[in-house]
Enzyme design. Structure first.
Site, PDB file in Angstrom:
ATOM      1  N   ARG A  45      38.899  -0.151 -51.638  1.00  0.00           N
ATOM      2  CA  ARG A  45      40.094   0.498 -51.090  1.00  0.00           C
ATOM      3  C   ARG A  45      40.023   0.394 -49.569  1.00  0.00           C
ATOM      4  NH1 ARG A  45      37.471   3.198 -48.095  1.00  0.00           N
ATOM      5  NH2 ARG A  45      39.420   4.142 -47.435  1.00  0.00           N
ATOM      6  N   GLY A  46      41.106   0.819 -48.930  1.00  0.00           N
ATOM      7  CA  GLY A  46      41.211   0.615 -47.482  1.00  0.00           C
ATOM      8  C   GLY A  46      41.993  -0.676 -47.264  1.00  0.00           C
ATOM      9  N   ALA A  47      43.011  -0.609 -46.389  1.00  0.00           N
ATOM     10  CA  ALA A  47      43.976  -1.711 -46.288  1.00  0.00           C
ATOM     11  C   ALA A  47      43.344  -3.092 -46.019  1.00  0.00           C
ATOM     12  CB  ALA A  47      45.021  -1.357 -45.230  1.00  0.00           C
ATOM     13  N   ASP A 236      47.746   1.871 -43.177  1.00  0.00           N
ATOM     14  CA  ASP A 236      48.014   0.946 -44.280  1.00  0.00           C
ATOM     15  C   ASP A 236      49.198   0.040 -43.979  1.00  0.00           C
ATOM     16  OD1 ASP A 236      46.555   3.368 -45.547  1.00  0.00           O
ATOM     17  OD2 ASP A 236      46.287   1.654 -46.869  1.00  0.00           O
TER      18      ASP A 236
HETATM   19  O1  MRU Z   1      43.808   5.105 -50.789  1.00  0.00           O
HETATM   20  P1  MRU Z   1      42.912   4.436 -49.799  1.00  0.00           P
HETATM   21  O2  MRU Z   1      41.520   4.983 -49.820  1.00  0.00           O
HETATM   22  O3  MRU Z   1      42.933   2.936 -49.932  1.00  0.00           O
HETATM   23  O4  MRU Z   1      43.541   4.788 -48.386  1.00  0.00           O
HETATM   24  C1  MRU Z   1      42.959   4.204 -47.253  1.00  0.00           C
HETATM   25  C2  MRU Z   1      43.531   4.686 -45.976  1.00  0.00           C
HETATM   26  O5  MRU Z   1      44.491   5.427 -45.940  1.00  0.00           O
HETATM   27  C3  MRU Z   1      42.930   4.120 -44.716  1.00  0.00           C
HETATM   28  O6  MRU Z   1      43.019   5.035 -43.682  1.00  0.00           O
HETATM   29  C4  MRU Z   1      43.700   2.851 -44.315  1.00  0.00           C
HETATM   30  O7  MRU Z   1      43.717   1.954 -45.386  1.00  0.00           O
HETATM   31  C5  MRU Z   1      43.120   2.188 -43.136  1.00  0.00           C
HETATM   32  S1  MRU Z   1      41.551   1.441 -43.465  1.00  0.00           S
HETATM   33  C6  MRU Z   1      41.027   0.639 -42.075  1.00  0.00           C
END
Ligand code: MRU
Length: 357
Positions: A45-47, A236
């Site tokens: 996870r994480g963009a 994201d």
């Molecule tokens: O649902 P997730 O854990 O994928 O959400 C991730 C986030 O909101 C992060 O802050 C975002 O992706 C930025 S990661 C560099």
């Protein structure tokens, strides 16, 4: 530093983030369907990290397409790209990665399919390698906004676990620490999936960076008491007018920050900026299963059986709440973000170099 994703022996190795911090284990993906599962169930996870996973997933998929003509090959791969993009709709990085692979294929349509398949693997690996450099560069630009002794609030996890390298928001923290600044990170626990409690604390502690965990509803009180000097979060999808989609709860933090005169920064690689959308109102927002809210990590029920639930995974922070957006091209006012669309021109005339506090 921990690696969230790797291309290894023609397989994708994904660190299973659902199990952190209790268990460090990996999932080997040998087909794209497994990659999509890992993206939807939050193993990765994480963009930026899911963008890399999508590119590598397409590379795996390409190897398994047996069509002998270019048209059939691209049609199948394009459909798989759509499946990837739909797996998590808010982070634009998946779309970005799919477009990049499809553009590569289009540009090299004269090559043999066997050669093209190898080229797709190389491109997916390049996306990961580039992300590592981009993370570091964001850190270098962002560190100038951090002073010795700062207490920095972050929400969710925009760290090495969410990217290919040292993170985006945490890249800024890591760079400031590397410059010898004494920093205290305050990590919001980030209900309901607890990315802050489980992931941000874990990765920072692994790197000996001082971190204090707080329940989400504590941030405002700490700001009011002057115990938070700045906030940094990831994104994201950031759009033309400087509105920022990030983990649910980010908007509340930004409003509290403005109310208490605490600067609020967003660390955003260019791959998370969507120049095709003009306002945050048009960002697709993912809603997830209610079980994430009614249980703790799927195992311990905390709400009555059958209760109605809204589990909105992201929110949008309007540009007016954001002090600066820190990209690999420098830091900018959110109102200037649309000017970065023209990647050829150096943005030095509207870059922000530091912030008066
Ligand atoms: O649902 P997730 O854990 O994928 O959400 C991730 C986030 O909101 C992060 O802050 C975002 O992706 C930025 S990661 C560099």
């Amino acid at each position: 530093m921990v690696k969230s994703i790797e291309w290894k022996n023609d397989r994708i190795r994904i660190l299973d983030q659902r199990k952190l911090p209790l268990d460090v284990s990996y999932i080997d993906c040998d087909n794209y369907k497994k990659v999509i599962d890992c993206i939807t169930n939050l193993s990765i996870r994480g963009a930026p990290a899911i963008g890399i996973a999508a590119a590598m997933g397409l590379a795996l998929a390409a190897q398994d397409i047996h069509s002998s003509d270019y048209g059939g090959f691209t049609k199948q791969l394009r459909n798989i790209g759509v499946e990837m993009t739909e797996s998590r709709p808010t982070a634009v990085n998946i779309e970005w990665a799919v477009k990049r692979i499809m553009t590569l294929i289009e540009k090299n349509r004269d090559l043999s399919l066997d050669f093209l398949k190898k080229l797709i693997i190389k491109e997916a690996q390049a996306i990961l390698e580039e992300d590592i450099v981009i993370n570091r560069t964001i850190g270098e630009w962002g560190a100038s906004f951090v002073k010795d002794g700062d207490r920095i609030l972050t929400h969710c996890n925009a760290g090495s676990l969410a990217t290919g390298g040292c993170g985006t928001a945490t890249a800024v923290i890591r760079a400031a620490v590397a410059q010898g600044k004494k920093i205290e990170v305050i990590a919001d626990e980030t209900r309901p999936v607890l990315q802050g409690a489980r992931l941000t604390t874990w990765e920072l502690m692994e790197d000996n960076i001082s971190v204090t965990l707080i329940p989400d509803n504590t941030a405002g009180f700490l700001m009011k008491r002057g115990e938070i000097d700045l906030c940094i979060v990831g994104t994201d999808r950031t759009v033309r007018n400087g509105d920022v989609a990030n983990k649910i709860g980010t908007y509340s933090v930004a409003v509290l920050a403005k109310e208490n005169n605490v600067p609020f920064y967003v660390a955003a690689p260019m791959s998370s900026i969507d120049f095709g959308i003009s306002s945050g109102d048009d960002i697709p927002i993912e809603e997830r299963a209610g079980e994430e809210v009614t249980t703790i990590c799927g195992s311990y029920r905390i709400a009555p059986e059958g209760v109605k639930v809204r589990n909105i995974a992201f929110d949008v922070t309007p540009a007016a709440y954001i002090s600066a957006i820190i990209t690999e091209k420098g830091a900018f006012s959110p109102l200037d973000i649309h000017r970065l669309e023209d990647c050829e021109r150096e943005p030095e005339n509207f870059r922000i170099s530091s912030y008066e506090r």
